[in-house]
Design a protein around this motif. Structure first.
Motif, short mmCIF file in Angstrom:
data_model
loop_
_atom_site.label_atom_id
_atom_site.label_comp_id
_atom_site.label_asym_id
_atom_site.label_seq_id
_atom_site.Cartn_x
_atom_site.Cartn_y
_atom_site.Cartn_z
N ASN A 616 0.83 -1.22 0.00
CA ASN A 616 0.00 0.00 0.00
C ASN A 616 0.85 1.26 0.00
N ASP A 617 2.11 1.13 -0.47
CA ASP A 617 3.01 2.29 -0.47
C ASP A 617 3.07 2.96 -1.84
N ASN A 620 4.61 6.33 -2.58
CA ASN A 620 5.15 6.84 -1.32
C ASN A 620 6.33 5.97 -0.87
N ALA A 621 7.16 6.52 -0.03
CA ALA A 621 8.19 5.71 0.61
C ALA A 621 7.53 4.84 1.66
N PRO A 622 7.88 3.57 1.74
CA PRO A 622 7.24 2.71 2.75
C PRO A 622 7.78 3.01 4.15
N HIS A 623 6.98 2.70 5.14
CA HIS A 623 7.48 2.73 6.51
C HIS A 623 8.25 1.45 6.82
N VAL A 624 7.84 0.37 6.20
CA VAL A 624 8.47 -0.93 6.46
C VAL A 624 8.40 -1.77 5.19
N LEU A 648 -3.36 -1.11 11.65
CA LEU A 648 -2.50 0.07 11.54
C LEU A 648 -2.54 0.56 10.11
N PRO A 649 -3.70 0.95 9.62
CA PRO A 649 -3.86 1.27 8.19
C PRO A 649 -3.02 2.46 7.74
N GLU A 650 -2.58 3.28 8.68
CA GLU A 650 -1.76 4.43 8.29
C GLU A 650 -0.34 4.05 7.87
N LEU A 651 0.08 2.81 8.21
CA LEU A 651 1.42 2.36 7.83
C LEU A 651 1.48 2.07 6.34
N LYS A 652 2.57 2.52 5.71
CA LYS A 652 2.85 2.21 4.32
C LYS A 652 3.74 0.98 4.28
N VAL A 653 3.19 -0.10 3.75
CA VAL A 653 3.88 -1.40 3.78
C VAL A 653 4.21 -1.83 2.35
N GLN A 751 6.60 5.01 15.80
CA GLN A 751 5.50 5.92 15.46
C GLN A 751 4.13 5.26 15.56
N THR A 752 4.10 3.93 15.70
CA THR A 752 2.80 3.27 15.86
C THR A 752 2.18 3.58 17.22
N GLY A 753 2.98 4.04 18.16
CA GLY A 753 2.49 4.54 19.43
C GLY A 753 1.62 3.58 20.20
#
Length: 801
Positions: A616-617, A620-624, A648-653, A751-753
């Motif tokens: 889903n990135d 965009n640059a992925p988070h992981v 955690l839908p806000e994460l770009k995987v 950042q997943t807090g």
């Protein structure tokens, strides 16, 4: 086999010339071990004529020279198609010397000319820096068998004669070699030989009494016990014993005539009379002294006929003048002035004893199998595709689908008789069932009505010995045919050393322009570590990959296709390839299918890639980066991604799947390796990478340690935890499961807090629930068994009910 020519009478003159030829071969052998200069002894031997470092093995050499010259006679007598396999190991001086005498060596290596200058080069190069090894190596014409490691000579020989009805392999078995497990098993290869469509193997047990420092078992048991053993293995032994050359030459010649008559009779009976009763094939036991014709005693110790002749009988002629004189006397005992003319050429009367052209064992094309290799007739693998409407929508058993493809490979190539499947009684277990729709297991022993898939002529070779199957396949490939070896992943380790030797052979022969490439050695490793939940810890070991990647990059390839369509694409490539070792690992149970055939072909062609449909990135640059390699790691990674997407839908995987393991190495290390820029484009330069791997985790670190982002790569794989359990629990035991992969991601993304912390607690509870459920019900939870990509996957901390 060609019809017999007019018999060549064994006259006294012929036996005298055979003896002279033997003396010439012995002279060349001693010269290779010792001489740096003065190759024809035209002046008294001096210290400067001797190599400063003496290396080599004399003990087995005169016996092998004796065998070689007598085989030359029967080749000429019967116009035989024959090659020579040297089992005793370091018999290099014998084979190199004989290939030189019959001219092949000089044809391939023109600088080793058939004159005095060529003799000097022949002697200097042996066991010398920049020269050739002391054993029967790939550099030696006529060799299909590396003599450095013992135990595989008979297996290679039988592999060579399968589907070669006119070929005879004379296989010299050392009595030391006969003590190895693989050789002890390979006496039973005669139960798999079809006299109608296969050639013949003539084992010659070289009973010279000693190994490096000990007597051999076969030499010290009672003669009747040895005879009973050989006959019990289904052979008809003929004996040639003694040490007096003239008597031995006559006995060997007469014995070979008898043996050839029996082989011809067996084959004629099968081919003309359709009699496929298993024959008792002939073999020869040659009992001669170790180090025959060499120094008998040195410094008060027995040499000839003892273990002390094994290597260099006169070990220090440079500092001991009496040894130098003994060496000169030894060399002169062969009367080289009678054997070579003034220019250093073998005298014509002796040269005439060798066969001509391709009938020379050193020039036989079967010993350079790439010359005979023909492409397989291949079906279009795309026609065997599993229909995948959307990723994960259907399930299939990957190796079962492959079996249907292999069935038709077998069928299409049956007329050419150049493809076989080898394995230790696991073809059905590995789900290649479909091949038995068109062929059977080859079997020439007794059968019963309850037996299944047995026939005298089959394309499947099964014996419960990985050594035997590997040796058969290697011999089959080395003589110009194609095949594959299927095995349980854990037990392919049994042939680790054989794989090593074959990979070394491929590496060296690739550097010899006169050696033609052969078909690749193809391994299918099924029943793999993550499938072996019913057999448990003993059957769980993915470490063969680690061994394979130790070999030269030009030789090895490792593929871990994630589904059936990728497996089909990979195998189409492997069966077409040349001069590689291809290792393919695949599952045999029902599993989700991810890619359509078109997508699979593209993915396998690239060997590695981003699965955009699972990521889903986009833009965009992925988070992981969630990376995976292997069918089960791919499943668990995608399940982990589905949990991340939901919670955690806000994460770009980004999901990266690896089919070709060697893509992870830099281009400088492997021809398949990715450039640094391409690697960074996939895995980023600074983002966490959670890598789910089929095997031991440290292999991924080893392959990627020079990459920019290596410090952020976290690998989960097999960590030597296993038992009889459920499939999913195997991944849990090794922290490769979807829940651990998600927790690993959370740990690396602060950042997943609070959401991340809460999800991690839920997953820890889920792992407890998993353990309770399997302990109570003996199977995985429904949400694991019924998981499918694209559905909602709500994480609940407790069991329902």
């Amino acid at each position: 086999m060609n019809q017999a020519r007019k018999p060549i009478r064994l006259t006294a003159k012929l036996l005298k010339n055979i003896d002279a030829y033997w003396r010439a071969a012995n002279y060349l052998s001693v010269g290779q071990i010792y001489l740096y200069d003065n190759p024809l002894l035209k002046r008294p031997l001096k210290i400067t004529d001797i190599k400063r470092m003496l290396l080599g093995h004399w003990g087995t050499t005169p016996g092998q020279n004796f065998i070689y010259v007598h085989l030359n006679r029967i080749i000429k007598q019967h116009d035989l198609n024959m090659i020579y396999v040297s089992g005793p190991g370091h018999g290099g001086p014998a084979l190199v010397g004989n290939t030189y005498l019959e001219g092949t060596y000089s044809e391939i290596y023109p600088d080793i000319s058939q004159d005095e200058a060529g003799l000097q080069k022949l002697f200097r190069q042996f066991s010398f820096p920049g020269g050739i090894p002391s054993h029967v190596s790939p550099e030696c014409p006529g060799s299909i068998h590396e003599g450095g490691e013992l135990g595989y000579s008979l297996s290679h020989s039988f592999g060579a004669v399968f589907d070669n009805p006119d070929l005879i392999v004379a296989c010299v078995v050392g009595d030391g070699e006969a003590e190895t497990g693989p050789l002890a098993t390979s006496w039973h290869s005669n139960k798999f030989l079809n006299p109608l469509s296969d050639g013949a193997v003539l084992p010659i047990l070289h009973l010279n009494g000693y190994k490096i420092a000990n007597p051999t078992v076969f030499a010290r048991i009672e003669p009747e016990e040895l005879d009973q053993f050989l006959r019990g293995c289904g052979w008809t032994p003929y004996y040639v014993e003694g040490d007096e050359p003239s008597l031995m030459h006559a006995a060997m010649a007469e014995t070979l005539d008898s043996v050839m008559s029996q082989i011809r009779s067996i084959q004629h009976n099968a081919r003309s009379n359709a009699d496929l009763t298993r024959p008792r094939w002939p073999m020869i036991v040659l009992k001669s002294p170790k180090g025959w014709t060499g120094p008998k005693w040195v410094d008060g110790q027995q040499i000839e006929g003892s273990f002390r002749s094994h290597q260099v009988p006169l070990s220090d002629p440079a500092s001991q003048p009496e040894h130098l004189q003994m060496l000169e006397d030894w060399l002169k005992s062969y009367r080289p002035e009678e054997l070579f003319d003034e220019a250093g050429r073998l005298v014509p009367e002796l040269a005439e004893l060798a066969p001509k052209g391709e009938r020379r064992m050193s020039a036989n094309p079967h010993a350079n199998g790439g010359q005979l290799l023909r492409d397989l007739i291949m079906p279009d693998f795309r026609n065997y595709a599993v229909t995948v409407p959307t990723p994960g929508a259907v399930k299939a058993a990957d190796t079962h689908e492959l079996g249907v493809f292999l069935r038709d490979v077998v069928k299409l190539n049956q007329p050419q008789r150049n493809f076989r499947i080898f394995g230790p009684d696991e073809t059905l277990s590995n789900r290649l069932n479909a091949v038995f729709e068109v062929t059977r297991r080859q079997w020439d022993a007794r059968t019963q009505d309850s037996d299944e898939f047995l026939a005298e002529d089959g394309r499947v070779m099964e014996m419960l010995s990985e050594h035997q199957c590997e040796g058969w396949l290697e011999g089959y490939l080395l003589t110009g045919r194609h095949g594959l070896f299927n095995s349980y992943e854990a037990f392919i380790h049994i042939i680790d050393s054989m794989f090593n030797q074959h990979a070394k052979w491929l590496k060296i022969t690739a550097q010899l322009p006169w050696r033609q490439p052969i078909a690749s050695l193809n391994y299918l490793l099924a029943s793999h570590v993550w499938n072996q939940i019913h057999n448990g810890f003993t059957h769980q070991d993915p470490g063969f990959i680690d061994l394979v990647v130790n070999k030269k990059a030009a030789v090895v390839r490792v593929y871990l296709p994630p589904d059936a369509n990728c497996l089909l694409s990979v195998w189409d490539h492997c069966l077409r390839s040349r001069h590689y070792v291809n290792v393919v690992i695949a599952g045999k149970y029902q599993a989700p299918q991810w890619l359509s055939m078109d997508a699979a072909v593209k993915h396998c062609s690239e060997g590695i890639g981003i699965w955009h449909w699972a990521s889903n990135d986009h833009g965009n640059a992925p988070h992981v980066v969630m990376a995976c390699c292997g069918d089960v790691p791919t499943l668990e990674t995608l399940a982990a991604v589905s949990i991340l997407n939901e919670h955690l839908p806000e994460l770009k995987v980004r999901v990266v799947n690896v089919v070709d393991l060697m893509k992870l190495q830099p281009q400088s290390e492997h021809p398949h390796g990715l450039s640094d820029s391409h690697f960074d484009a996939l895995f980023t330069e600074d983002k966490p990478v959670i890598f789910a791997f089929h095997g031991y985790p440290w292999l991924i670190h080893r392959l990627t340690y020079r990459r920019n982002n290596h410090e952020n790569i976290h690998v989960r794989g097999y960590k030597e935890e296993g038992t009889i359990t459920t499939p999913f629990d195997m991944t849990v035991l090794n922290d490769l499961d979807r829940f651990h992969l998600v927790m690993d991601t959370i740990d690396r993304l602060p950042q997943t807090g609070e959401k991340g912390i809460h999800l991690k607690q839920q997953l820890q509870s889920k792992l407890i629930a998993h353990r309770q459920y399997i302990n109570q019900y003996g199977e995985d939870m429904p949400e694991i068994l019924n998981w499918q990509w694209g559905r909602s996957h709500v994480i609940k901390p407790r069991l329902a009910g």
